[in-house]
Scaffold this motif. Structure first.
Motif, PDB file in Angstrom:
ATOM      1  N   THR A  37       9.667  -3.438  -6.745  1.00  0.00           N
ATOM      2  CA  THR A  37       9.978  -2.911  -7.845  1.00  0.00           C
ATOM      3  C   THR A  37       8.432  -1.818  -7.441  1.00  0.00           C
ATOM      4  N   HIS A  38       7.818  -2.259  -6.882  1.00  0.00           N
ATOM      5  CA  HIS A  38       5.855  -1.402  -7.217  1.00  0.00           C
ATOM      6  C   HIS A  38       5.425  -1.471  -8.399  1.00  0.00           C
ATOM      7  N   ASP A  39       6.404  -1.959  -9.788  1.00  0.00           N
ATOM      8  CA  ASP A  39       6.108  -2.613 -10.966  1.00  0.00           C
ATOM      9  C   ASP A  39       5.990  -4.013 -11.350  1.00  0.00           C
ATOM     10  N   GLU A  40       5.135  -4.331 -10.593  1.00  0.00           N
ATOM     11  CA  GLU A  40       5.030  -6.139 -10.665  1.00  0.00           C
ATOM     12  C   GLU A  40       3.791  -6.524 -10.261  1.00  0.00           C
ATOM     13  N   PRO A  41       3.976  -7.949 -10.544  1.00  0.00           N
ATOM     14  CA  PRO A  41       2.650  -8.824  -9.967  1.00  0.00           C
ATOM     15  C   PRO A  41       1.448  -8.563  -8.750  1.00  0.00           C
ATOM     16  N   ASP A  42       2.950  -9.216  -8.322  1.00  0.00           N
ATOM     17  CA  ASP A  42       2.729  -8.857  -6.465  1.00  0.00           C
ATOM     18  C   ASP A  42       2.145  -7.679  -5.766  1.00  0.00           C
ATOM     19  N   CYS A  43       2.480  -6.438  -6.366  1.00  0.00           N
ATOM     20  CA  CYS A  43       3.189  -5.110  -5.812  1.00  0.00           C
ATOM     21  C   CYS A  43       1.138  -4.677  -5.016  1.00  0.00           C
ATOM     22  N   ALA A  44       1.304  -4.336  -3.904  1.00  0.00           N
ATOM     23  CA  ALA A  44       0.562  -4.490  -2.815  1.00  0.00           C
ATOM     24  C   ALA A  44      -0.078  -3.102  -3.675  1.00  0.00           C
ATOM     25  N   LEU A  45       0.369  -2.142  -4.536  1.00  0.00           N
ATOM     26  CA  LEU A  45      -0.446  -1.153  -4.532  1.00  0.00           C
ATOM     27  C   LEU A  45      -1.865  -0.612  -5.090  1.00  0.00           C
ATOM     28  N   ASP A  46      -1.703  -1.900  -6.146  1.00  0.00           N
ATOM     29  CA  ASP A  46      -2.904  -2.226  -7.231  1.00  0.00           C
ATOM     30  C   ASP A  46      -4.378  -1.447  -6.243  1.00  0.00           C
ATOM     31  N   ALA A  47      -4.326  -2.365  -5.568  1.00  0.00           N
ATOM     32  CA  ALA A  47      -5.193  -2.682  -4.359  1.00  0.00           C
ATOM     33  C   ALA A  47      -5.277  -1.874  -3.205  1.00  0.00           C
ATOM     34  N   TRP A  48      -3.966  -1.228  -2.889  1.00  0.00           N
ATOM     35  CA  TRP A  48      -4.178  -0.113  -1.964  1.00  0.00           C
ATOM     36  C   TRP A  48      -4.996   0.894  -2.703  1.00  0.00           C
ATOM     37  N   VAL A  49      -4.765   1.131  -4.146  1.00  0.00           N
ATOM     38  CA  VAL A  49      -5.521   2.005  -5.060  1.00  0.00           C
ATOM     39  C   VAL A  49      -6.902   1.893  -4.835  1.00  0.00           C
ATOM     40  N   ALA A  50      -7.168   0.714  -5.787  1.00  0.00           N
ATOM     41  CA  ALA A  50      -8.419  -0.046  -5.508  1.00  0.00           C
ATOM     42  C   ALA A  50      -9.181   0.582  -4.218  1.00  0.00           C
ATOM     43  N   ASP A  51      -8.957   0.096  -3.159  1.00  0.00           N
ATOM     44  CA  ASP A  51      -9.718   0.342  -2.060  1.00  0.00           C
ATOM     45  C   ASP A  51      -9.974   1.177  -1.773  1.00  0.00           C
ATOM     46  N   GLY A  52      -9.231   2.380  -2.578  1.00  0.00           N
ATOM     47  CA  GLY A  52      -9.411   4.440  -1.771  1.00  0.00           C
ATOM     48  C   GLY A  52      -9.395   4.623  -1.338  1.00  0.00           C
ATOM     49  N   HIS A  53      -7.891   3.416  -0.782  1.00  0.00           N
ATOM     50  CA  HIS A  53      -7.068   4.595  -0.018  1.00  0.00           C
ATOM     51  C   HIS A  53      -6.158   5.383  -0.392  1.00  0.00           C
ATOM     52  N   ALA A  54      -5.730   5.199  -2.033  1.00  0.00           N
ATOM     53  CA  ALA A  54      -4.914   6.869  -2.151  1.00  0.00           C
ATOM     54  C   ALA A  54      -5.631   8.325  -2.364  1.00  0.00           C
ATOM     55  N   GLY A  55      -7.425   8.153  -1.888  1.00  0.00           N
ATOM     56  CA  GLY A  55      -8.163   9.442  -2.420  1.00  0.00           C
ATOM     57  C   GLY A  55      -8.421   9.083  -4.116  1.00  0.00           C
ATOM     58  N   PRO A  56      -9.476  10.192  -4.825  1.00  0.00           N
ATOM     59  CA  PRO A  56      -9.884   9.713  -5.752  1.00  0.00           C
ATOM     60  C   PRO A  56      -9.430   9.639  -7.373  1.00  0.00           C
ATOM     61  N   GLY A  57      -7.275  10.709  -6.969  1.00  0.00           N
ATOM     62  CA  GLY A  57      -6.657  10.185  -7.883  1.00  0.00           C
ATOM     63  C   GLY A  57      -5.959   9.183  -8.051  1.00  0.00           C
ATOM     64  N   GLY A  58      -6.373   8.863  -6.751  1.00  0.00           N
ATOM     65  CA  GLY A  58      -5.299   7.820  -6.275  1.00  0.00           C
ATOM     66  C   GLY A  58      -4.456   6.855  -7.944  1.00  0.00           C
ATOM     67  N   GLU A  59      -5.475   6.693  -8.533  1.00  0.00           N
ATOM     68  CA  GLU A  59      -5.164   5.332  -9.563  1.00  0.00           C
ATOM     69  C   GLU A  59      -3.662   6.491 -10.592  1.00  0.00           C
ATOM     70  N   GLY A  60      -4.314   7.726 -11.168  1.00  0.00           N
ATOM     71  CA  GLY A  60      -3.485   8.744 -11.606  1.00  0.00           C
ATOM     72  C   GLY A  60      -1.777   8.894 -11.450  1.00  0.00           C
ATOM     73  N   ARG A  61      -2.116   8.611  -9.988  1.00  0.00           N
ATOM     74  CA  ARG A  61      -0.802   8.761  -9.628  1.00  0.00           C
ATOM     75  C   ARG A  61       0.049   8.093  -8.621  1.00  0.00           C
ATOM     76  N   LEU A  62      -0.527   6.720  -9.177  1.00  0.00           N
ATOM     77  CA  LEU A  62       0.295   5.458  -9.244  1.00  0.00           C
ATOM     78  C   LEU A  62       0.944   5.155 -10.362  1.00  0.00           C
ATOM     79  N   ASP A  63       0.446   5.534 -11.518  1.00  0.00           N
ATOM     80  CA  ASP A  63       0.887   5.570 -12.720  1.00  0.00           C
ATOM     81  C   ASP A  63       2.310   5.604 -13.205  1.00  0.00           C
ATOM     82  N   SER A  64       2.061   7.805 -12.387  1.00  0.00           N
ATOM     83  CA  SER A  64       3.211   8.400 -12.244  1.00  0.00           C
ATOM     84  C   SER A  64       4.529   8.175 -11.652  1.00  0.00           C
ATOM     85  N   LEU A  65       3.854   7.434 -10.469  1.00  0.00           N
ATOM     86  CA  LEU A  65       4.998   6.831  -9.776  1.00  0.00           C
ATOM     87  C   LEU A  65       5.783   5.960 -10.227  1.00  0.00           C
TER      88      LEU A  65
END
Length: 344
Positions: free
Chosen positions: A306-334
């Motif tokens: 669901t992209h909003d659960e503990p096993d979601c890979a998007l947290d690591a994806w954003v932490a590694d910088g793959h989503a760019g400098p605004g990735g954390e905010g974008r993930l929160d918006s998603l």
């Protein structure tokens, strides 16, 4: 000995004679090569109003039409391009038949609520969804705005956020939560000819087909009247007790904007809404509009995530910088938009 079964012959066959004047049925439908095509601008009790553009022989004209029997219950909505036959002159008292709905470029849908499986087509062939919200009186409803954003992304339409009554509250404070999404916006205070906000909005509407949505009382009809002076859309006030607006627009209608340097545009005004069901939207279609995050979901998320659960890979994806400098905010918006499907 049992009774002998009767032997049947041709005298027992009853042939039903053809009715006078009847023709055998066929599944083949006429091609209607002589049909004229127009844009539906209004719908009223089984009659459709369509604007047919000028051609070499005829001027632009407004045609009133009914739905042909062969179309059955095919939905025909404002914005549809329809093929019509019969009396397409547009003269007083004339009535044509809609025999075909042309292929749609886009469809804006909603459901009555999040448990209703029946999709309702609101508007066809629009390319921009204008979400109108007041900054005060009534207070903005971020969850409803989020739902409209989801509907825009799902329909492949560009969103535009229009904030009215900016003289009563600061637009910057409210817009901060939408900055990661990069949603374009216009803030208006005084809707008078020549005002900065109104002229900026005209520029964003020029040459496009835009749908206006918003809950009652946000000033949507007032905005339409300012953009199209002869629209004469009814306006209402906010109820002092409930804080809600009163419904003034009762049906969708397409209005042509005055010509400008960006080309002729159209706005489609819709009745005020208090809910926007998203039962028809799949979460996978939402993340497609976040290309900076979609790669992480494809590579590491478990099936059915669901992209909003503990096993979601998007947290690591954003932490590694793959989503760019605004990735954390974008993930929160998603995740906020995904929650909007289930949070009323």
């Amino acid at each position: 000995m049992g009774r002998r079964a009767r032997d049947y012959d041709e005298r027992d066959v009853r042939v039903r004679p053809n009715r006078r004047g009847s023709r055998p049925r066929t599944k083949e439908r006429p091609a209607h090569d002589d049909a004229v095509v127009g844009m539906v601008t209004a719908v009223d009790r089984g009659r459709w109003t369509a604007l047919v553009p000028a051609d070499g022989e005829h001027p632009e004209r407004v045609v009133i039409a009914m739905r042909a029997r062969e179309l059955g219950r095919t939905p025909i909505v404002v914005g549809d391009q329809v093929a019509m036959v019969g009396d397409t002159s547009g003269a007083d008292g004339s009535l044509a038949r809609i025999v075909r709905v042309e292929e749609r470029r886009s469809v804006l849908r909603r459901t009555a609520d999040d448990t209703d499986p029946v999709e309702r087509v609101i508007v066809a062939n629009a390319d921009q969804l204008v979400i109108v919200s007041a900054l005060a009186n009534p207070e903005p409803r971020p969850r409803l705005i989020d739902r409209c954003l989801v509907a825009a992304y799902d329909a492949g339409m560009d969103p535009l956020l229009v904030l009215t009554k900016s003289d009563l509250a600061r637009a910057e404070d409210f817009l901060a939560q939408y900055e990661p999404l990069g949603v374009p916006h216009v803030a208006t205070a005084v809707l008078e000819p020549g005002s900065a906000g109104l002229e900026e909005l005209r520029g964003r509407l020029a040459g496009r087909v835009s749908v206006l949505v918003g809950h009652s009382g946000v000033g949507k009809s007032t905005l339409v009247n300012a953009l199209v002076p002869d629209a004469d859309r009814a306006t209402g006030d906010v109820n002092d007790v409930t804080g809600r607006g009163r419904h003034t627009s009762t049906s969708a209608i397409a209005l042509r904007l005055p010509g400008g340097p960006g080309g002729v545009g159209w706005i489609i005004d819709t009745p005020g809404i208090r809910s926007f069901g998203l039962a028809h939207v799949e979460p996978a279609r939402i993340i497609e509009h976040f290309p900076d995050l979609a790669g992480g979901a494809e590579q590491g998320c478990p099936r059915g995530c669901t992209h909003d659960e503990p096993d979601c890979a998007l947290d690591a994806w954003v932490a590694d910088g793959h989503a760019g400098p605004g990735g954390e905010g974008r993930l929160d918006s998603l995740r906020r938009l995904l929650r909007a499907r289930s949070d009323p």
